[in-house]
Design an enzyme around this catalytic site. Structure first.
Site, PDB file in Angstrom:
ATOM      1  N   ASN A 322     -48.903  -6.056  44.758  1.00 17.68           N
ATOM      2  CA  ASN A 322     -50.349  -6.180  44.585  1.00 17.68           C
ATOM      3  C   ASN A 322     -51.052  -4.828  44.530  1.00 17.68           C
ATOM      4  O   ASN A 322     -51.998  -4.635  43.755  1.00 17.68           O
ATOM      5  CB  ASN A 322     -50.932  -7.023  45.724  1.00 17.68           C
ATOM      6  CG  ASN A 322     -52.400  -7.335  45.552  1.00 17.68           C
ATOM      7  OD1 ASN A 322     -52.819  -7.917  44.561  1.00 17.68           O
ATOM      8  ND2 ASN A 322     -53.204  -6.952  46.532  1.00 17.68           N
ATOM      9  N   ASP A 368     -36.522  -3.848  56.688  1.00  8.84           N
ATOM     10  CA  ASP A 368     -37.305  -4.284  57.834  1.00  8.84           C
ATOM     11  C   ASP A 368     -37.949  -3.039  58.438  1.00  8.84           C
ATOM     12  O   ASP A 368     -37.271  -2.199  59.049  1.00  8.84           O
ATOM     13  CB  ASP A 368     -36.409  -4.980  58.852  1.00  8.84           C
ATOM     14  CG  ASP A 368     -37.179  -5.489  60.064  1.00  8.84           C
ATOM     15  OD1 ASP A 368     -38.365  -5.139  60.220  1.00  8.84           O
ATOM     16  OD2 ASP A 368     -36.586  -6.227  60.870  1.00  8.84           O
ATOM     17  N   CYS A 415     -55.347  -6.643  58.740  1.00 11.77           N
ATOM     18  CA  CYS A 415     -55.838  -7.998  59.007  1.00 11.77           C
ATOM     19  C   CYS A 415     -56.004  -8.226  60.506  1.00 11.77           C
ATOM     20  O   CYS A 415     -56.201  -9.360  60.942  1.00 11.77           O
ATOM     21  CB  CYS A 415     -54.904  -9.044  58.399  1.00 11.77           C
ATOM     22  SG  CYS A 415     -53.200  -8.964  58.992  1.00 11.77           S
TER      23      CYS A 415
END
Length: 463
Positions: A322, A368, A415
């Site tokens: 994105n 990860d 977030c």
């Protein structure tokens, strides 16, 4: 707010309160002692009241008691409403747990979210940005382009519930509309409920997922037992009628299959037109739910990084690309974009998206990022800029390693204001300065705070 009265519990006491301020999640805060009917032994105790606003006098019912505080729900407004109170637009507001701030004016929602971010930055890191940027706002009320909707069949009533969980409950509340869901998706809910009600295997359906690309829509049905051919055919006919893609998922993500394969590959699409890039994604892939805020967010990130042709950028937690693809446009053919993401499937999706957009300067790695990655080749390259877009847990492990990248500029998309503030404190210790920040109204009418921050490396002055 008529919906609230349905959940009142008569055995719980009710009191009158003067509401003083708002909590971070949008509840009114009051204290015992402001009214003669308050118990003397509770004098000064704090009460968090759902749906109440500062300056209001309300009657509230206690819903939870703890040693130092209590929780309550407003059941009546006894005097003039706050100037920031508005009428909720959704008929299910007050029972459905999806939205928590529809009664608050949108401008006040934004102000509250910025206050939350300011407070966390001060509390956890002792810093504030040099400049607060204008908030990024949602341009439409029906902003959600995807939703997971619960399904439960009640045999004794021969009734199927299609809806969201009630506030702080596992119980589903039936909905026939959703004011924050894309209008075409919302308008389809009654028809979808009737379809599911008619299926023989409805008891085996746990939830459905609706996802919308720029030009396509998908319906995913999650079922725990195999559906018979008649049910599958009914679902197929419904999808054909709506022009939707149909997917069934009997087990984990690997079991996802598209039923109407003749209509095309297992993909939806969205574009970021400002960068001339187009993305393909699966119904299970993570994508931002708010298309207009996402486009504004990506544009702001690129502006803050001030990228030049030929620069090198590391995109951490890159997902399907994105940010990576727009960043590749910014640095040009001679630049380098390295994207890192834990999910191998998302790395493959990002790689496919790069190919479909002819952006050869971007490459992706699966890693990860909570584990040691220092031995990987990508981690030992120098970068001019970093973009970090972590999950709610933040990027604490990565932040420790940031000095090794040598980046002059870092854009952190968050977030969770608490983990952003924590990580910001570490970046400051590493010699970075918080230059700019803004809140983003990605989830209008909820308490979720999305934000974006620019950090710049402080130039060392030689004696």
């Amino acid at each position: 707010m008529k919906q609230q009265a349905k959940s009142r519990k008569p055995q719980q006491p009710e009191y009158i309160f003067q509401v003083e301020t708002l909590s971070h999640e949008g509840r009114g805060i009051a204290h015992y002692g402001s009214h003669p009917d308050h118990p003397a032994d509770k004098h000064g105790k704090k009460v968090f009241i759902r749906y109440a606003l500062p300056g209001e006098t309300v009657k509230a019912q206690i819903t939870h008691e703890a040693k130092r505080l209590e929780e309550a729900e407003m059941v009546a407004l006894l005097a003039e409403p706050s100037a920031n109170r508005v009428e909720a637009v959704c008929p299910h507001y007050g029972i459905c747990g999806g939205c928590s701030m529809q009664h608050i004016h949108p401008d006040e929602q934004i102000r509250l979210k910025q206050n939350v971010l300011q407070s966390h930055l001060q509390h956890f890191a002792g810093i504030q940005p040099e400049q607060w940027l204008e908030p990024i706002r949602s341009l439409q009320s029906d902003y959600r382009r995807r939703a997971r909707i619960g399904v439960r069949y009640l045999p004794k009533q021969d009734r199927l519930i299609l809806g969201f969980r009630e506030h702080h409950s596992n119980r589903l509340t039936s909905i026939h509309t959703c004011s924050v869901l894309d209008k075409k998706l919302s308008d389809s809910l009654p028809e979808l409920r009737n379809l599911l009600q008619s299926l023989k295997g409805k008891v085996h359906i746990g939830h459905v997922e609706l996802a919308k690309g720029d030009h396509e829509t998908s319906l995913l049905v999650r079922h725990i037992e195999k559906l018979n051919n008649a049910d599958v055919n009914q679902l197929r006919q419904f999808a054909l009628h709506k022009g939707w893609q149909l997917y069934l998922q009997p087990k984990g993500p690997e079991s996802l299959r598209r039923i109407d394969e003749e209509q095309g590959a297992m993909r939806l699409h969205y574009a970021l037109n400002a960068f001339d890039v187009n993305f393909a994604f699966s119904p299970l892939d993570f994508t931002q739910v708010n298309a207009t805020v996402n486009e504004q967010m990506v544009q702001l990130a690129c502006e803050l990084l001030q990228l030049q042709q030929g620069e090198r950028v590391l995109d951490l937690f890159c997902g399907l690309g994105n940010f990576s693809l727009p960043l590749a446009r910014c640095v040009g053919a001679k630049g380098v974009i390295v994207g890192v993401e834990a999910s191998e499937e998302m790395v493959q999706r990002a790689t496919d998206n790069v190919k479909r957009n002819n952006l050869v300067q971007a490459s992706f790695f699966s890693q990860d990022l909570t584990k040691d990655f220092s031995h990987h080749s990508w981690a030992n390259q120098g970068f001019d800029a970093l973009l970090i877009d972590p999950p709610r847990a933040g990027a604490y492990e990565i932040i420790q390693y940031v000095p090794n990248f040598g980046a002059k500029r870092i854009v952190y998309v968050s977030c969770n204001p608490a983990t952003l503030a924590r990580d910001a404190g570490v970046l400051v210790q590493h010699g970075y300065q918080l230059k700019k920040a803004a809140v983003m109204d990605m989830f209008t009418h909820t308490e979720h705070v999305e934000s974006i921050a620019l950090f710049e490396k402080i130039q060392e002055i030689n004696d």
